[in-house]
Design a protein around this motif. Structure first.
Motif, PDB file in Angstrom:
ATOM      1  N   HIS A 218       4.912  -9.818  -1.062  1.00 35.86           N
ATOM      2  CA  HIS A 218       3.959  -9.344  -2.072  1.00 35.86           C
ATOM      3  C   HIS A 218       2.702  -8.766  -1.408  1.00 35.86           C
ATOM      4  O   HIS A 218       2.190  -7.722  -1.854  1.00 35.86           O
ATOM      5  CB  HIS A 218       3.588 -10.494  -2.996  1.00 35.86           C
ATOM      6  N   ASP A 219       2.226  -9.421  -0.365  1.00 33.40           N
ATOM      7  CA  ASP A 219       1.026  -8.918   0.318  1.00 33.40           C
ATOM      8  C   ASP A 219       1.281  -7.533   0.907  1.00 33.40           C
ATOM      9  O   ASP A 219       0.436  -6.633   0.783  1.00 33.40           O
ATOM     10  CB  ASP A 219       0.609  -9.894   1.426  1.00 33.40           C
ATOM     11  N   THR A 222       1.421  -4.865  -1.753  1.00 31.33           N
ATOM     12  CA  THR A 222       0.115  -4.508  -2.322  1.00 31.33           C
ATOM     13  C   THR A 222      -0.837  -3.924  -1.285  1.00 31.33           C
ATOM     14  O   THR A 222      -2.037  -3.783  -1.561  1.00 31.33           O
ATOM     15  CB  THR A 222      -0.529  -5.745  -2.961  1.00 31.33           C
ATOM     16  N   ARG A 224      -1.501  -5.036   2.003  1.00 30.57           N
ATOM     17  CA  ARG A 224      -1.985  -5.857   3.125  1.00 30.57           C
ATOM     18  C   ARG A 224      -0.904  -5.901   4.190  1.00 30.57           C
ATOM     19  O   ARG A 224      -0.105  -6.844   4.268  1.00 30.57           O
ATOM     20  CB  ARG A 224      -2.367  -7.246   2.615  1.00 30.57           C
ATOM     21  N   GLN A 449      -7.025   1.722  -3.730  1.00 30.00           N
ATOM     22  CA  GLN A 449      -5.996   0.741  -3.416  1.00 30.00           C
ATOM     23  C   GLN A 449      -6.302  -0.007  -2.125  1.00 30.00           C
ATOM     24  O   GLN A 449      -5.939  -1.175  -1.978  1.00 30.00           O
ATOM     25  CB  GLN A 449      -4.631   1.422  -3.322  1.00 30.00           C
ATOM     26  N   GLY A 452      -8.267  -2.955  -3.112  1.00 30.45           N
ATOM     27  CA  GLY A 452      -7.731  -3.798  -4.174  1.00 30.45           C
ATOM     28  C   GLY A 452      -7.899  -3.245  -5.565  1.00 30.45           C
ATOM     29  O   GLY A 452      -7.699  -3.984  -6.538  1.00 30.45           O
ATOM     30  N   SER A 454      -7.431   0.244  -8.516  1.00 29.00           N
ATOM     31  CA  SER A 454      -6.343   1.068  -9.035  1.00 29.00           C
ATOM     32  C   SER A 454      -6.918   2.318  -9.678  1.00 29.00           C
ATOM     33  O   SER A 454      -8.092   2.356 -10.077  1.00 29.00           O
ATOM     34  CB  SER A 454      -5.503   0.297 -10.058  1.00 29.00           C
TER      35      SER A 454
END
Length: 479
Positions: A218-219, A222, A224, A449, A452, A454
């Motif tokens: 997930h990191d 997104t 990271r 992005q 963090g 959008s």
């Protein structure tokens, strides 16, 4: 997943315990009943042995009430009746010695007779055939009306001359079975508790690396890219999967870095040759005869457009390499500053640029990146807004985020075009004659992005495009 796996393990364990416990409980009940049946058969056999071998006919005569029974027969009859009565009084068991035709010789209680149907009648018939009754119906704790009936033949000179029949209550037997079952149930409950603890530990051991892998995935998804799976326990297969995932992530990051470095290097290295080429075009234009101004202007325009594309590519590469640390930022003040900076250009193009928002709107954002993204969106809105229209900048502090929406009154985009808005180098076919490289909104999305946030696109009312820049709200609790 943990609940499903734990449920499967517990269901299997419950089936195993049931497969072991139910037959064991049935075996205990059968063993207890067999012990009672054997005991009653032994008692009936003792009565059959104590019956005198001679004088049975005299007892029968005394039973039938013949006018002149012998005094010895009556004394034996009274002794047998007393013994049968004491047995009934002591054990509470109905017992009787019956002739072949069912007539009682000695019974207790005195009104008890051979039942005419059911298991008692079947046991009596088996005794008449010279066999002990066996395998009476199983008594369970939920069958309080069931009794244990056994019969033993009295054999003299190879012939069955009488039958000893007993009918026992089953209260004590059912109580013993219940106690045995309670012990089995307690053992099953203890085993189930141990099984739950072991299943929970096993599930945790199996799923811990899976959860770690899921968080790392997930990191990375997104943005990271430095997230990795820490070495830990678990099955060897999942440990190998974690190592393979880390290796894959390293290769992906390396490939992305090489791609970004190539774009940045290419755009940077092409700027100098392009500048030299434009300079030579200018020198060449001084030496060309009259009449070629239109072709020279076209070359200059294409050169300037190419230089703008290279600048945007360099800006995109810089944005993708950026790893900003979001900090609490008053987006109301920041957006108002950017609106004030763009008002002169808006006034030059005849567009009214207005701002609306609360006194304080704290969001977690990179001030420089957010400002640059907002500049790209404002530039796009002023570029496509017609003269005499309005561009509205609205700041809204929502429950979990702070959003800045820029709405124009331009031609807008269709539903299909909204799905592609923000893609690199994409431009609507209706706007090909407008200056731009198609990278402005892509750079804005990349900048948001990276911190963090959008960037979303929608349709403005009554017409135009609405672009929303959103970042997490500062100070909100994480779920």
């Amino acid at each position: 997943m943990r609940t499903r796996l734990l449920g499967i393990l517990l269901a299997l364990m419950l089936c195993v315990l049931a497969a072991l416990g139910l037959p064991l409980a049935a075996a205990f009940a059968a063993a207890e009943q067999s012990r009672v049946v054997v005991d009653r058969l032994d008692d009936a056999a003792r009565f059959a042995q104590d019956l005198p071998t001679s004088g049975l006919s005299g007892l029968e005569s005394a039973v039938k009430g013949d006018p002149q029974p012998a005094p010895g027969d009556l004394s034996r009859r009274h002794a047998l009746d007393a013994e049968v009565a004491r047995y009934h009084e002591l054990y509470g068991v109905r017992i009787g010695i019956f002739q072949r035709d069912g007539m009682p010789i000695a019974v207790a209680p005195s009104d008890w007779r051979v039942p005419g149907s059911g298991w008692a009648d079947q046991a009596f018939q088996e005794a008449l055939d010279g066999r002990r009754s066996h395998n009476p119906p199983q008594v369970w704790p939920w069958t309080p009306d069931r009794t244990l009936t056994v019969a033993t033949p009295v054999v003299r000179d190879g012939d069955v001359v009488a039958v000893v029949l007993s009918e026992s209550p089953t209260g004590a037997l059912r109580a013993r079975v219940v106690r045995k079952w309670l012990v089995i149930g307690a053992g099953e409950a203890a085993a189930m508790i141990v099984a739950v603890l072991l299943a929970a530990r096993l599930t945790e051991w199996v799923l811990r690396p899976v959860r770690t892998l899921d968080r790392a995935t997930h990191d990375i998804a997104t943005g990271r890219m430095n997230a990795r799976v820490a070495p830990g326990g678990g099955p060897p297969e999942l440990q190998r999967l974690a190592r393979s995932f880390n290796e894959m992530a390293d290769h992906v990051v390396l490939a992305l870095d090489q791609q970004k470095a190539f774009v940045a290097d290419a755009s940077h290295q092409l700027r100098n040759p392009l500048a030299a080429l434009l300079l030579r075009v200018e020198v060449l234009g001084l030496e060309l005869p009259e009449g070629h101004e239109e072709e020279l202007g076209g070359v200059r325009e294409e050169g300037v457009r190419l230089a703008r594309v290279l600048d945007d590519l360099l800006g995109l590469a810089t944005a993708e390499h950026a790893r900003p640390e979001p900090e609490p930022t008053d987006l109301g003040v920041l957006s108002l500053e950017r609106v004030d900076a763009w008002r002169p250009l808006a006034a030059q193009r005849g567009i009214e640029l207005v701002w609306e928002g609360p006194a304080l709107a704290l969001g977690l954002a990179d001030p420089i990146g957010f400002g640059s993204a907002l500049d790209a969106v404002l530039d796009n809105a002023l570029k496509f807004g017609p003269g005499g229209s309005r561009v509205r900048v609205l700041v809204a502090a929502r429950r979990e985020e702070v959003a800045v929406t820029v709405s124009d009154q331009g031609p807008g985009l269709t539903e299909e075009e909204l799905a592609r808005a923000g893609d690199r180098f994409w431009r609507s076919t209706r706007h090909q004659n407008v200056d731009g490289s198609g990278l402005g909104l892509s750079i804005a999305r990349t900048l948001l992005q990276a911190a963090g946030g959008s960037l979303t696109f929608g349709t403005a009312t009554p017409s135009g495009l609405a672009v929303t820049l959103a970042v997490p709200r500062a100070g909100r609790e994480k779920p």
